[in-house]
Scaffold this motif. Structure first.
Motif, short mmCIF file in Angstrom:
data_model
loop_
_atom_site.label_atom_id
_atom_site.label_comp_id
_atom_site.label_asym_id
_atom_site.label_seq_id
_atom_site.Cartn_x
_atom_site.Cartn_y
_atom_site.Cartn_z
N ASN A 202 0.85 -1.24 0.06
CA ASN A 202 0.13 0.03 0.01
C ASN A 202 0.87 1.07 -0.08
O ASN A 202 1.51 1.64 0.78
N MET A 203 0.94 1.89 -1.14
CA MET A 203 1.80 2.90 -1.27
C MET A 203 1.64 4.12 0.06
O MET A 203 2.39 4.73 0.50
N LEU A 204 0.21 4.52 0.01
CA LEU A 204 -0.17 5.65 1.02
C LEU A 204 0.06 5.35 2.17
O LEU A 204 0.83 6.10 3.05
N TYR A 205 0.09 4.08 2.72
CA TYR A 205 0.48 3.64 4.18
C TYR A 205 1.73 3.51 4.33
O TYR A 205 2.58 3.71 5.34
N ALA A 206 2.35 2.93 3.25
CA ALA A 206 4.14 3.18 3.51
C ALA A 206 4.56 4.54 3.42
O ALA A 206 5.19 4.75 4.19
N ILE A 207 4.12 5.61 2.66
CA ILE A 207 4.60 6.90 2.92
C ILE A 207 4.37 7.34 4.30
O ILE A 207 5.21 8.02 4.88
N ALA A 208 3.10 6.96 4.98
CA ALA A 208 2.88 7.46 6.21
C ALA A 208 3.62 6.98 7.33
O ALA A 208 4.05 7.77 8.10
N ALA A 209 4.01 5.58 7.07
CA ALA A 209 4.78 5.03 8.06
C ALA A 209 6.08 5.47 7.99
O ALA A 209 6.66 5.84 9.10
#
Length: 533
Positions: A202-209
């Motif tokens: 999940n790109m969005l969650y990866a960036i957020a993490a």
């Protein structure tokens, strides 16, 4: 993935192991091998006993294949409870360890988080925090949503550990002495794959993490400035990389006649009285050249003089930071100016490229040091360096708009060096919008040919000098070159004049006199003619 989280649980409970430094690596490797084998066998069994369509349609297809179907849901429940209990045991102890290391913002928070029960030292308050976080995520309800978020933080943790291991390998910090040593390419592969898998899930969650982890790091480093953190690791990596590059450059071909660039060393004891030499070094070192500026302290090396050198070096570095200088700063304690020059001529360049130029500086209002500079020029010539002598005036560098170069028939060996130096200086933002003007004094019959040569030189060398800024002046018998220069360049921000050794031997200090009304003037002497290509 649950198998690997189980390994993390074992690592998190390392405090209960008899010999963690041996048990953790061995246990992790054995768990990895056995876990991969079991998962491979499960995948093989499923491929043999079920069709692809059945595998896609039924997530619990294993219960239909197994000898006793109900054992599968029971096993899933047990695995889930095991992972949950493992995390509930790991997370509080991790929080407690962070608090004991005083990594949280306030000491009151650290003291509260690290509090444990008196009987068995269980992390009471850290467990409460963990429970609250768990309840928040459980209340969300969506299993896939929660799984993706948790997976991101697991992966970013694994990736960070691999990245730190990779950087520590190249930093070669002697204080980092792991009992179990791994190869750097394994660590790099692990870091890259963890990041890849995060964005694959999940790109969005990866960036957020990643952003969340960086924010935590920045907060900790901001409030705990006494801790070196990642800066120490990166510093070690840069040191090792710099060393290898310098050794590589030293071994490389040194034939730089056609690719000349200034690598200048300057020594001065007037660093805090007159900044002209330091400014010139700053402009030379901005992009095209390299510079080492040495503040000279007269005396013998002792505890007191060493402390003085450290204090004055700190002042220089602070000023370099304010001016965004790329000059390498240092101090040198020596009993005489001559010995200081001899020592500095033998210093290795911090860039890895051999030093090829020496810069002297004197005040035109106090020209007592000129004789001392002249006496030490043979040392520079023995090193086969180019040298420049900067005459500083009260005008300084003026508006930093115009650089005037003066060329004479007997001084072509210095001409190309002056042109290249002017081009290098003009590359600094302080001279943005500035221009270079070339003035040449020749007999009347040579003016036409010499102008054509200069225009061809500028065009061939792609130098940013307009043809309108080239002025050929007819040489008159009753007018000296100094008079012409003083008249034409009185408003120049920097004037460059060639310095011939023959003239210096004949005239001595007189060669530097007669420029009182001008701004800063730079006398240039080339060890050999430079090639402009």
């Amino acid at each position: 993935f649950p198998a690997f989280t189980g390994m993390a649980a074992g690592v998190g409970l390392s405090g209960d192991l008899k010999d963690p430094k041996k048990s953790i690596p061995r246990g992790t490797l054995w768990a990895t091998v056995i876990g991969m084998l079991i998962y491979a066998l499960v995948a093989f069994k499923l491929s043999v006993s079920a069709t692809p369509e059945a595998l896609v349609a039924d997530q619990l297809i294993m219960s239909q294949i197994a000898i006793w179907g109900p054992i599968i849901p029971v096993g899933l429940v047990c695995a889930t409870i095991s992972s949950a209990l493992g995390s509930m045991m790991i997370a509080p102890r991790t929080l407690q360890a962070l608090a004991q290391d005083k990594l949280f913002v306030a000491d009151s928070i650290n003291n509260w988080v690290k509090k444990s029960s008196q009987k068995n030292l269980e992390p009471v308050n850290a467990t409460l925090i963990t429970t609250f976080i768990v309840l928040v995520f459980v209340s969300i309800g969506g299993v896939n949503f929660v799984a993706e978020i948790i997976s991101m933080f697991f992966m970013v943790t694994y990736g960070s550990i691999c990245l730190i291991s990779f950087l520590q390998h190249f930093a070669a910090d002697p204080s980092y002495r792991p009992v179990f040593k791994s190869r750097w390419y394994f660590s790099l592969f692990g870091a890259v794959m963890c990041i890849y898998m995060m964005f694959k899930m999940n790109m969005l969650y990866a960036i957020a993490a990643i952003v969340f982890m960086v924010l935590i790091y920045l907060i900790i480093t901001n409030y705990k400035k006494d801790r070196p953190g990642m800066a120490k690791i990166f510093q070690g990596v840069i040191f090792q990389l710099s060393r290898r590059l310098r050794v590589f450059i030293q071994k490389a071909d040194k034939d730089d006649v056609d690719n000349w660039r200034p690598s200048v060393i300057c020594i001065s004891q007037d660093s805090f009285e007159r900044p002209s030499a330091l400014d010139l070094m700053r402009w030379i070192s901005h992009r095209y050249g390299f510079g080492t500026y040495i503040h000279y302290i007269q005396g013998y090396f002792s505890k007191d003089s060493n402390q003085q050198a450290g204090q004055e070096l700190a002042r220089l570095i602070k000023g370099a930071g304010v001016s965004k200088s790329n000059v390498y700063m240092d101090t040198l304690i020596s009993p005489s100016y001559t010995t200081a020059i001899a020592q500095s001529l033998q210093l290795p360049s911090v860039s890895g490229k051999d030093t090829n130029m020496f810069l002297f500086e004197y005040s035109k209002m106090q020209s007592d040091s000129i004789q001392e500079i002249i006496q030490n020029l043979p040392l520079v010539r023995a090193a086969e360096f180019d040298f420049c002598i900067l005459g500083s005036s009260e005008k300084g560098f003026g508006f930093r708009h115009e650089i005037h170069l003066w060329i004479t028939p007997n001084d072509y060996i210095n001409a190309n060096l002056m042109i290249l130096m002017a081009y290098v200086i003009m590359g600094h933002p302080d001279w943005r919008g500035g221009q270079i003007k070339i003035s040449a004094v020749f007999p009347k019959q040579e003016i036409s040919d010499q102008k054509e040569k200069l225009l061809d030189l500028i065009q061939t060398g792609r130098l940013p000098i307009s043809a309108h800024n080239i002025e050929l002046i007819e040489k008159e018998e009753n007018v000296s070159l100094k008079e012409i220069i003083s008249e034409k360049s009185v408003d120049s921000d920097l004037t460059m004049v060639g310095l011939r050794e023959e003239a210096l031997k004949q005239l001595g200090e007189q060669i530097f006199e007669g420029y009182d009304d001008m701004g800063n003037i730079l006398f240039v002497n080339a060890n050999q003619s430079k090639v402009i290509i």
